[in-house]
Design a protein around this motif. Sequence first.
Motif, PDB file in Angstrom:
ATOM      1  N   GLY B 275      -3.180  21.090  20.798  1.00 44.59           N
ATOM      2  CA  GLY B 275      -3.551  20.968  19.391  1.00 44.59           C
ATOM      3  C   GLY B 275      -3.835  22.296  18.716  1.00 44.59           C
ATOM      4  N   ASP B 276      -3.935  23.394  19.481  1.00 47.47           N
ATOM      5  CA  ASP B 276      -4.127  24.704  18.864  1.00 47.47           C
ATOM      6  C   ASP B 276      -2.790  25.209  18.322  1.00 47.47           C
ATOM      7  N   GLU B 277      -2.844  26.386  17.669  1.00 45.39           N
ATOM      8  CA  GLU B 277      -1.621  26.952  17.114  1.00 45.39           C
ATOM      9  C   GLU B 277      -1.131  28.124  17.952  1.00 45.39           C
ATOM     10  N   LEU B 278       0.146  28.403  17.859  1.00 46.26           N
ATOM     11  CA  LEU B 278       0.725  29.557  18.544  1.00 46.26           C
ATOM     12  C   LEU B 278       1.234  30.530  17.487  1.00 46.26           C
ATOM     13  N   HIS B 279       0.724  31.746  17.545  1.00 49.34           N
ATOM     14  CA  HIS B 279       1.137  32.768  16.570  1.00 49.34           C
ATOM     15  C   HIS B 279       1.960  33.858  17.228  1.00 49.34           C
ATOM     16  N   GLY B 280       2.782  34.487  16.453  1.00 46.50           N
ATOM     17  CA  GLY B 280       3.515  35.664  16.913  1.00 46.50           C
ATOM     18  C   GLY B 280       4.375  35.384  18.129  1.00 46.50           C
ATOM     19  N   ALA B 281       5.036  34.223  18.144  1.00 48.97           N
ATOM     20  CA  ALA B 281       5.842  33.876  19.304  1.00 48.97           C
ATOM     21  C   ALA B 281       7.059  34.786  19.422  1.00 48.97           C
ATOM     22  N   THR B 282       7.412  35.120  20.659  1.00 43.39           N
ATOM     23  CA  THR B 282       8.678  35.828  20.886  1.00 43.39           C
ATOM     24  C   THR B 282       9.490  35.004  21.861  1.00 43.39           C
ATOM     25  N   ILE B 283      10.778  34.988  21.627  1.00 45.58           N
ATOM     26  CA  ILE B 283      11.654  34.172  22.461  1.00 45.58           C
ATOM     27  C   ILE B 283      12.729  35.102  23.046  1.00 45.58           C
ATOM     28  N   ASP B 284      12.841  35.093  24.359  1.00 49.18           N
ATOM     29  CA  ASP B 284      13.839  35.941  25.029  1.00 49.18           C
ATOM     30  C   ASP B 284      14.753  35.061  25.858  1.00 49.18           C
ATOM     31  N   VAL B 285      16.031  35.271  25.710  1.00 50.17           N
ATOM     32  CA  VAL B 285      16.977  34.452  26.472  1.00 50.17           C
ATOM     33  C   VAL B 285      17.869  35.367  27.310  1.00 50.17           C
ATOM     34  N   VAL B 286      17.967  35.047  28.574  1.00 48.61           N
ATOM     35  CA  VAL B 286      18.879  35.781  29.453  1.00 48.61           C
ATOM     36  C   VAL B 286      19.870  34.779  30.020  1.00 48.61           C
ATOM     37  N   ALA B 287      21.158  35.020  29.790  1.00 53.11           N
ATOM     38  CA  ALA B 287      22.180  34.139  30.351  1.00 53.11           C
ATOM     39  C   ALA B 287      22.935  34.932  31.397  1.00 53.11           C
ATOM     40  N   ARG B 288      22.955  34.402  32.621  1.00 53.07           N
ATOM     41  CA  ARG B 288      23.685  35.097  33.680  1.00 53.07           C
ATOM     42  C   ARG B 288      24.906  34.283  34.064  1.00 53.07           C
ATOM     43  N   GLU B 289      26.059  34.887  33.877  1.00 51.38           N
ATOM     44  CA  GLU B 289      27.274  34.180  34.238  1.00 51.38           C
ATOM     45  C   GLU B 289      27.450  34.267  35.737  1.00 51.38           C
ATOM     46  N   LEU B 290      27.692  33.134  36.371  1.00 51.42           N
ATOM     47  CA  LEU B 290      27.841  33.136  37.822  1.00 51.42           C
ATOM     48  C   LEU B 290      29.315  33.207  38.168  1.00 51.42           C
ATOM     49  N   SER B 291      30.049  32.172  37.797  1.00 50.87           N
ATOM     50  CA  SER B 291      31.491  32.230  38.026  1.00 50.87           C
ATOM     51  C   SER B 291      32.148  31.159  37.185  1.00 50.87           C
TER      52      SER B 291
END
Lengths: 273, 325, 298
Positions: B275-291
């Motif tokens: 129920g609290d708030e989230l401020h200043g969120a950062t989102i990082d995505v790493v996609a690793r291609e396997l094959s």
Amino acid sequence: MTEQPEVPPEPVAHDLPKDAAHRLEELEHGLFTSDLSVNEFLLVKEAGFHPLGFVMGSSIYHIGIQTRKWGESQELTKLTEAMYTARELAMNRMEEEAEQLGADGVVGVRLDVNYYEWGNDSAEFIAFGTAVKAEDGTSYRNALGKPFTSDLSGQDFWTLMQTGHVPQALVMGTCVFHIAHRKLTQALGSMGQNVELPNFTQALYEARELAMTRMQDEAGRLNASGIVGVRLEEKSHQWGSHTIEFLALGTAVTKGSGEVTLPKPITIISLDN
Amino acid sequence: MTDGTAGAADKAGDTGDTGVTGVAGAGPPADLPEAAVRRLESTAFSSGLSVPDFAACLDLGLQPVALVQGFCVMQWGWYGQGSGYMRGMSPYVGGPQVAGSYSETYRCPHGFVSNEHRSWGQNLEQPWVEDAWAQGYGSAYQRMLEEATAHGAHGVIGVVDRVSSIADTGTTEFHFLGTAVTVDDGPTPAGGVPWSTYLAGQRLTKSIEAGFMPVAVVAALASVRVWAYCMTEYLMEGSMSWGSPTGPHLVEQVSKAHMAVRQLARKHVRQQLAGDELHGATIDVVARELSQGDEVIDCTLRGNRVRRFKDFDPVELPRPTVRLV
Amino acid sequence: MSTSFSPGTTPPADIRAEMLLGARSLATPAPPSEKRGITSDLSVDEALLLHAAGWEPLDLVCGVAVVSVPVGVWNWGRGAISLASDAHDQAVDQAAAQLRGECSKVHGHGVVGVRVEVSVRTHHVDVELVGTAVRPISGKDARGNDAAQAMPFVSDLSARDFTLLQRAGWMPVGLAFGASFVYAPRRTAGTAMKQTRQNVELTNYTEAMYSARESAMEKMQRSALHAGGQGVVEVKVTEGPMSFARHAVGFTAWGTAVRLVAEAHQFVQPQVVLPLDDAVVTFEAESLRGSESKGRRR
């Protein structure tokens, strides 16, 4: 020593590509585009102008070859001419686009040079800016009857207008200079000593003076009362370290109303950066 | 030990019911290394704060007591690599998916072609990866809080967390660093667990002025494995085959996996907010291609969990500004 | 983001009291809440500014799309590579649609501060959009419409720029994108030989690159008009050879399309500030402590 061309080359009338014409027609129907930030957009509006569109000009230019003398400092007039003409072409096309939009001027002009792998000895010269028009219908065209150009940001443009000055044109002067290599005996002679190298000093001095004088001559032709924001850029481009282009750039301005209406600034200290 | 609240350290591992710490997967009560104990016994305070941040901190009535940190190194046993024949199978769970987790399957439109033909594909959430990450992150975080509690601190400000892979060893290091502070005349937080925030300095001051009290730094990882089926493989590898379109085409399986991993990360974080708030969120995505169009997509979402303790005061609306410099 | 103060103004003494109030709020365990927590990538400053303008953040929202580029489009050819720009357009449209979908789901009226990432690869174009869904606190927009708009706006403007723009009577309507890709032209060996020592404009080169750039801009304009925009601010232009196909050059342009919603442009007296330090400040925001001056420098 040849001067850069006295009068800028006349732009070939309507040499803009077809796509440019399409795009500009759309802009005439009321949409505006601009790379100004919101802050700058509001300041330009505040100064009494409306942005009309993002305008640009480009020229891909083959730069000729000029032989340099190993041991002699000299201006490479052919290269000077190429650098100047190509920029002038790009600027003229940008002005033409602005003209087509019925603009009073262009603010935030940037000049870039691009090199492509496939373009031997050639470079792309580009000019970008935002065309603006006075909202009260006053003409702000410069002494040559063309839209004014300036490399001032939205903030600087507003501030300049508050000081009672109007921009005339982005003026530039360039000089490509070859600086002599030192003879082996000279180099040996001064090895281990801390001495001034008068011929280097003189060469660099002369080159910079030439670039700046040419810029001032341009401003003079516009009957400008001064130049603000002069920058002196030095670049070797792709010619090796002994050949340097000295480029002087600034916005020529004339005194308008003379009234300074700048509000008193509030002083601040940033607490973090 | 600086004051009477040090006894609260005993409870530090017990975070389930406090509503204060935000990180799932609490680590075991840590035995701090001897060097840490020695450093913490020193009477001079150390802090990672810059001078302006330090000034702002004193202004708020916060006293820095120590620079605190926490570590955890996790080894990855099985991370979703492996051969196509194992698709959808996890060595840690019985079936192809854990109840409630994300999974989508794709069927080949071609019928039988050959044994190599990828006649079906799957997007699969990897909860075992997510849980291991949460455990590593949570343990490092707990250890930092334990160091802070050992100093009788009420909170930790200017937290820096770093998650890095130790080259080629299949391990990941979780590292926390922050400045432990006490609030002048302040109460011990519920459960004795210090609050924490990435903020420091003026930004923290503004947060407090605005009525947002930091509760905890919150982070979660979501991981989705893409087992490509034939169409995805053709589109991602540009191979020409019958049935592959001639014009640009949306790669549905991969696009959906990317959307899903971000939605899962938000879901995991929201579960920690209560129920609290989230401020200043950062989102990082790493996609690793396997094959052959297969990939693992990891999404990390982090931010400051804050609790509203009073209503906003109105602020002045901005005006265009000109700087005379 | 940064903070500043004017010398001579002293912060109110009650900031310590506020800190204490905050600390006390954590001294007792929070009652269990069924509320759906708000997540946003806004900083405190931005949240406050948004609030001052009568808006509130709702949720962090994303839109991602991966669109394939058909085989062989990057090979040698002539003129514009329309398949690549079609793939680009399809990817940005799809990503924006996803973003709007997520925004509508949380009853947002629009998305601000959208981070735009477009990467063009050999076989696919990837587009990622991340931003914060917002809505007016009253639940009504400027025209008094109740429900979330059918078409939420999307904008890469920061919360500060959003409030600034709104104050001047404008609203963002959407992101406008345009891209064009072109094969580098060629000179015949004979022409190249002749031109070796000359200063001369390579008109066919100029024409090709100039046209491609104009075409990217034109597509952006068309997408702005399509979204109902009257202008595009903060246009970003990227250009350069593709890393995997050096003879192909890509141009992209994007910005936020805006529309005047007030009767006329509202003039807002600018604020002139004189920083006393050398620090480069990139963003200024309002603090609650009275009327300190703020500035933004590029």
